[in-house]
Design a protein around this motif. Structure first.
Motif, PDB file in Angstrom:
ATOM      1  N   THR A 257      14.538  11.143  52.879  1.00 40.41           N
ATOM      2  CA  THR A 257      13.815   9.909  52.570  1.00 40.41           C
ATOM      3  C   THR A 257      13.590   9.833  51.057  1.00 40.41           C
ATOM      4  O   THR A 257      13.646  10.855  50.378  1.00 40.41           O
TER       5      THR A 257
ATOM      6  N   LEU B 293      11.392  14.761  56.170  1.00 37.03           N
ATOM      7  CA  LEU B 293      10.913  13.405  55.883  1.00 37.03           C
ATOM      8  C   LEU B 293       9.875  13.431  54.747  1.00 37.03           C
ATOM      9  O   LEU B 293       9.333  12.397  54.372  1.00 37.03           O
TER      10      LEU B 293
ATOM     11  N   MET C  63       6.847  14.645  54.792  1.00 36.26           N
ATOM     12  CA  MET C  63       5.696  14.032  55.412  1.00 36.26           C
ATOM     13  C   MET C  63       4.858  15.064  56.151  1.00 36.26           C
ATOM     14  O   MET C  63       5.375  15.840  56.948  1.00 36.26           O
TER      15      MET C  63
ATOM     16  N   THR D  84       7.271   6.389  56.342  1.00 34.37           N
ATOM     17  CA  THR D  84       8.564   6.955  55.989  1.00 34.37           C
ATOM     18  C   THR D  84       9.650   5.889  56.084  1.00 34.37           C
ATOM     19  O   THR D  84       9.456   4.847  56.716  1.00 34.37           O
TER      20      THR D  84
END
Ligand SMILES: [Cu+2]
Length: 280
Positions: free
Chosen positions: A40, A203, A205, A219
């Protein structure tokens, strides 16, 4: 004799350090040691930030340890060297305040930019509510009437050491969280019992799932694929048994998947209704 041995040892150490540095990104195993670059824009930014700060730290290390090692070798008490005195030197104090300040500002500016982008959950194209339980995750696609639990799928005999472990040992689930690529997805993260943490390294995250709070994270996945993570808040006996598996599909394939989920949800609701009727 001891002098020569000392020098050769220092030489070997320096050569070793140089070898490690020159091995750099091309060295075998570097990828396994370093954090993943992810898929990402945010994970890419985080990775670049991490590399920037790593190299700043390496430069500081080289300057500090280089000066130290040089001074230890060059100015020996045995050879009559005497320590210089800097007590109450305003110039030295200003220098050692200003240089770290500049280094910190140099790191804080890009880091703040990344943090602001990370926290910007405005204008999502879809929202998924993630609820942590002891010990599984529940996913609810907001506005779509699709929701399900995602449980650990690793067989018990592997956990108990009675069978060979799978490649994705403790990182596989019965139902994956399926999401589309190239869409801004907002996750609302909460918990129904204790504090958990939803984490998918690829990601970029990770967010705590706290009972009574709803945390937000977002995301936008660029590449279709399967991305694995885990709960990262020590949440009880089954903490190691609540993996996160996110499957990113191209938007078209995602829509098909969502449609199927809706149909099967409707079918099972219909069956439940029939059973209820029959019971009466
Ligand atoms: Cu947990």
């Amino acid at each position: 004799m001891s002098k020569i041995r000392g020098r050769s040892q220092i030489g070997a150490l320096l050569a070793g350090a140089a070898l490690l540095l020159t091995a750099g990104p091309a060295g075998a195993g570097w990828g396994a040691l370093n954090m993943p670059e992810g898929v990402t824009p945010i994970s890419g930014e985080v990775y670049n930030l991490h590399m920037l700060i790593l190299w700043i730290c390496v430069a500081i290390g080289i300057v500090v340890f280089g000066t130290m090692i040089y001074s230890i070798i060059r100015f020996r008490k045995r050879d009559g060297a005497e320590a210089a005195q800097f007590h109450e030197s305003t110039t030295v104090e200003i220098i050692w305040t200003i240089i770290p300040f500049l280094i910190l500002v140099g790191m804080a500016i890009p880091a703040t930019g990344t943090l602001i982008t990370m926290e910007n959950t405005e204008d999502p194209e879809m929202t998924v509510k993630v609820t942590g339980y002891q010990w599984n995750w529940h996913y609810k696609y907001m506005g779509e009437q699709v929701s399900f639990y995602s449980n650990l799928a690793t067989p018990v005999d592997q956990i108990q050491g009675q069978a060979a472990k799978n490649e994705n040992y403790l990182l596989e689930v019965d139902r994956r969280l399926v999401v589309p690529t190239d869409r801004k997805i907002r996750f609302l993260i909460t918990s129904a019992d204790v504090i958990h943490s939803w984490w998918v390294p690829d990601l970029g995250m990770k967010k705590d799932a706290i009972p009574g709070f709803v945390n937000e994270v977002w995301t936008k996945i660029e590449e279709p694929g399967v991305y694995r993570g885990q709960c990262t808040e020590l949440c009880g006996r089954g903490h190691g048994f609540m993996p996160v598996v996110v499957e990113a599909k191209a938007p078209e394939a995602y829509r098909e998947w969502l449609q199927k989920q809706k149909q099967s949800a409707q079918a099972s609701n219909g069956n439940a209704g029939k059973v209820a009727q029959a019971d009466k």
